[in-house]
Design a protein around this motif. Sequence first.
Motif, PDB file in Angstrom:
ATOM      1  N   THR A 103     -22.014  32.966-102.921  1.00 22.13           N
ATOM      2  CA  THR A 103     -23.046  32.751-101.909  1.00 22.13           C
ATOM      3  C   THR A 103     -22.603  33.457-100.634  1.00 22.13           C
ATOM      4  OG1 THR A 103     -22.151  30.694-100.968  1.00 22.13           O
ATOM      5  CG2 THR A 103     -23.578  30.493-102.926  1.00 22.13           C
ATOM      6  N   GLY A 104     -23.554  33.993 -99.900  1.00 25.26           N
ATOM      7  CA  GLY A 104     -23.189  34.742 -98.701  1.00 25.26           C
ATOM      8  C   GLY A 104     -22.443  36.016 -99.020  1.00 25.26           C
TER       9      GLY A 104
ATOM     10  N   ASN B 112     -18.125  29.698-102.487  1.00 20.08           N
ATOM     11  CA  ASN B 112     -19.054  29.255-101.449  1.00 20.08           C
ATOM     12  C   ASN B 112     -18.743  29.988-100.153  1.00 20.08           C
ATOM     13  OD1 ASN B 112     -20.763  27.181-102.715  1.00 20.08           O
ATOM     14  ND2 ASN B 112     -18.846  26.051-102.985  1.00 20.08           N
ATOM     15  N   GLY B 113     -19.410  31.126 -99.965  1.00 21.49           N
ATOM     16  CA  GLY B 113     -19.121  31.969 -98.806  1.00 21.49           C
ATOM     17  C   GLY B 113     -20.192  31.962 -97.739  1.00 21.49           C
ATOM     18  N   ALA B 114     -21.319  31.294 -97.991  1.00 24.83           N
ATOM     19  CA  ALA B 114     -22.380  31.258 -96.984  1.00 24.83           C
ATOM     20  C   ALA B 114     -21.942  30.410 -95.798  1.00 24.83           C
ATOM     21  CB  ALA B 114     -23.667  30.692 -97.588  1.00 24.83           C
TER      22      ALA B 114
ATOM     23  N   VAL C 146     -26.301  24.804 -87.806  1.00 22.34           N
ATOM     24  CA  VAL C 146     -24.966  25.338 -88.084  1.00 22.34           C
ATOM     25  C   VAL C 146     -24.178  24.399 -88.992  1.00 22.34           C
ATOM     26  CG1 VAL C 146     -22.729  25.903 -87.039  1.00 22.34           C
ATOM     27  CG2 VAL C 146     -24.839  26.755 -86.023  1.00 22.34           C
ATOM     28  N   PHE C 147     -24.245  23.098 -88.720  1.00 21.30           N
ATOM     29  CA  PHE C 147     -23.505  22.145 -89.550  1.00 21.30           C
ATOM     30  C   PHE C 147     -24.024  22.170 -90.987  1.00 21.30           C
ATOM     31  CE2 PHE C 147     -22.250  18.188 -91.457  1.00 21.30           C
ATOM     32  CZ  PHE C 147     -20.948  18.025 -91.016  1.00 21.30           C
ATOM     33  N   SER C 148     -25.339  22.189 -91.135  1.00 19.67           N
ATOM     34  CA  SER C 148     -25.924  22.188 -92.476  1.00 19.67           C
ATOM     35  C   SER C 148     -25.572  23.453 -93.239  1.00 19.67           C
ATOM     36  CB  SER C 148     -27.452  22.044 -92.382  1.00 19.67           C
ATOM     37  OG  SER C 148     -27.805  20.774 -91.907  1.00 19.67           O
ATOM     38  N   LEU C 149     -25.683  24.603 -92.584  1.00 22.84           N
ATOM     39  CA  LEU C 149     -25.401  25.869 -93.265  1.00 22.84           C
ATOM     40  C   LEU C 149     -23.984  25.889 -93.812  1.00 22.84           C
ATOM     41  CD1 LEU C 149     -26.007  28.794 -94.050  1.00 22.84           C
ATOM     42  CD2 LEU C 149     -25.359  29.470 -91.726  1.00 22.84           C
ATOM     43  N   ASN C 150     -23.027  25.447 -93.009  1.00 30.07           N
ATOM     44  CA  ASN C 150     -21.631  25.545 -93.409  1.00 30.07           C
ATOM     45  C   ASN C 150     -21.184  24.423 -94.341  1.00 30.07           C
ATOM     46  OD1 ASN C 150     -20.240  27.844 -91.722  1.00 30.07           O
ATOM     47  ND2 ASN C 150     -21.681  26.837 -90.347  1.00 30.07           N
TER      48      ASN C 150
ATOM     49  N   LYS D 298     -15.630  22.717-119.690  1.00 29.63           N
ATOM     50  CA  LYS D 298     -14.380  22.081-119.250  1.00 29.63           C
ATOM     51  C   LYS D 298     -13.379  23.099-118.709  1.00 29.63           C
ATOM     52  CE  LYS D 298     -14.414  17.705-121.714  1.00 29.63           C
ATOM     53  NZ  LYS D 298     -15.854  17.672-121.999  1.00 29.63           N
ATOM     54  N   SER D 299     -13.917  24.048-117.957  1.00 30.42           N
ATOM     55  CA  SER D 299     -13.067  25.014-117.267  1.00 30.42           C
ATOM     56  C   SER D 299     -13.886  25.693-116.184  1.00 30.42           C
ATOM     57  CB  SER D 299     -12.517  26.070-118.227  1.00 30.42           C
ATOM     58  OG  SER D 299     -13.557  26.917-118.693  1.00 30.42           O
ATOM     59  N   GLY D 300     -13.204  26.145-115.152  1.00 32.49           N
ATOM     60  CA  GLY D 300     -13.894  26.842-114.076  1.00 32.49           C
ATOM     61  C   GLY D 300     -13.137  26.717-112.769  1.00 32.49           C
ATOM     62  N   VAL D 301     -13.589  27.486-111.788  1.00 31.61           N
ATOM     63  CA  VAL D 301     -12.936  27.488-110.480  1.00 31.61           C
ATOM     64  C   VAL D 301     -13.995  27.513-109.388  1.00 31.61           C
ATOM     65  CG1 VAL D 301     -11.314  28.672-108.938  1.00 31.61           C
ATOM     66  CG2 VAL D 301     -10.997  28.819-111.414  1.00 31.61           C
ATOM     67  N   VAL D 302     -13.787  26.694-108.370  1.00 35.07           N
ATOM     68  CA  VAL D 302     -14.598  26.718-107.153  1.00 35.07           C
ATOM     69  C   VAL D 302     -13.685  27.118-106.007  1.00 35.07           C
ATOM     70  CG1 VAL D 302     -16.022  25.387-105.537  1.00 35.07           C
ATOM     71  CG2 VAL D 302     -16.097  24.877-108.001  1.00 35.07           C
ATOM     72  N   LEU D 303     -14.143  28.064-105.204  1.00 35.21           N
ATOM     73  CA  LEU D 303     -13.385  28.477-104.024  1.00 35.21           C
ATOM     74  C   LEU D 303     -14.288  28.379-102.810  1.00 35.21           C
ATOM     75  CD1 LEU D 303     -10.669  29.664-102.973  1.00 35.21           C
ATOM     76  CD2 LEU D 303     -11.772  31.909-103.104  1.00 35.21           C
ATOM     77  N   ASN D 304     -13.917  27.552-101.874  1.00 36.84           N
ATOM     78  CA  ASN D 304     -14.672  27.402-100.635  1.00 36.84           C
ATOM     79  C   ASN D 304     -14.061  28.264 -99.534  1.00 36.84           C
ATOM     80  OD1 ASN D 304     -16.360  25.439-101.830  1.00 36.84           O
ATOM     81  ND2 ASN D 304     -14.872  23.830-101.373  1.00 36.84           N
ATOM     82  N   ILE D 305     -14.915  28.733 -98.640  1.00 35.61           N
ATOM     83  CA  ILE D 305     -14.438  29.505 -97.498  1.00 35.61           C
ATOM     84  C   ILE D 305     -14.420  28.592 -96.278  1.00 35.61           C
ATOM     85  CG2 ILE D 305     -14.720  31.557 -96.078  1.00 35.61           C
ATOM     86  CD1 ILE D 305     -14.137  32.120 -99.055  1.00 35.61           C
ATOM     87  N   SER D 306     -13.226  28.252 -95.848  1.00 35.37           N
ATOM     88  CA  SER D 306     -13.038  27.388 -94.688  1.00 35.37           C
ATOM     89  C   SER D 306     -12.824  28.260 -93.456  1.00 35.37           C
ATOM     90  CB  SER D 306     -11.867  26.436 -94.937  1.00 35.37           C
ATOM     91  OG  SER D 306     -11.658  25.585 -93.836  1.00 35.37           O
ATOM     92  N   SER D 307     -11.996  27.804 -92.527  1.00 34.87           N
ATOM     93  CA  SER D 307     -11.789  28.524 -91.271  1.00 34.87           C
ATOM     94  C   SER D 307     -10.611  27.917 -90.526  1.00 34.87           C
ATOM     95  CB  SER D 307     -13.051  28.414 -90.407  1.00 34.87           C
ATOM     96  OG  SER D 307     -12.808  28.846 -89.090  1.00 34.87           O
ATOM     97  N   MET D 308     -10.040  28.678 -89.619  1.00 38.17           N
ATOM     98  CA  MET D 308      -9.021  28.148 -88.720  1.00 38.17           C
ATOM     99  C   MET D 308      -9.561  26.987 -87.888  1.00 38.17           C
ATOM    100  SD  MET D 308      -5.927  29.165 -88.680  1.00 38.17           S
ATOM    101  CE  MET D 308      -6.072  28.963 -90.452  1.00 38.17           C
TER     102      MET D 308
END
Length: 283
Positions: free
Chosen positions: A17-18, A95-97, A134-138, A157-167
């Motif tokens: 996403t994003g 999840n990059g949006a 902004v809160f909803s989007l992120n 029963k396998s997979g990976v989720v990677l979220n984009i966080s921030s400093m």
Amino acid sequence: MKNFTFDDLNGKVCVVTGGAGVIGKAIVYALATVGAKVTIVSRGKGKGKQVAEEISRETGGKVIWIKGDVLDKAQLEQAHQSIKEQLGPIDILINGAGGNSPQATTGVEQIEDTDLDSLENTFYGLGMEGFDKVFSLNFKGTVLPTMVFTRDMLQKKSGVVLNISSMNAYHPLTKIPAYSAAKASVNNFTEWLAVHLAKMGIRVNAVAPGFFITNQNRFLVLDEKTGDYSERGQKIVTNTPMGKFGEPEDLQGTVLFLLSELSSFVTGVVIPVDGGFNAYSGV
């Protein structure tokens, strides 16, 4: 013994996403180079389709674009069906949006006596519409795609989720309370979901980029007239031990590591990619 390559990502079906943004594009490119089949999910066809075609052409990989608003569950479910029909069941979700907005940004860093006559540029002048957006989007824009796109992973029963966080999740920056709060929520959600899905063979992690110049923060860190760093931009560079903003490509190695079997016993972590910013006290 493991093979120390990213070969296991070859042929995996990935959703980003994003993926048409500055950071998302670098991630899509990295995935395409290792043979993953990638779908960029975004609201706007023009940019998303253009980026997908460009990366596909440059890498020879399979990259497509599917319309999907990360805050519209029904639209995401339609996108999910289209992805399965074109590429197959989903193995990886990034999840990059996200992003910030001037409407959720204060004009001053700290309230001083001179601001008391007019609080318009302070926290008290923020409109809730901009804050909510902004809160909803992120945050919700991370939760909803996860609800939809990880269902295939449950079946396998396998997979990976990677979220984009921030400093901002570690050190909330001045001026941007909604973005900071949302990214802190993403960190918490990453840990929570990692536990929730662990016995289903699904790993959940995040990367926390330091400071990269993106379309969303450009207005804060660059002087519009000169193109030089703004006062805020210079402050960031001064407090980053490596003395510079990051390049989007700086994220690629960490992302591929977290998505691959090289990190098969890693879940529930957030890895800073920040040039040392998080480690530096300023002294």
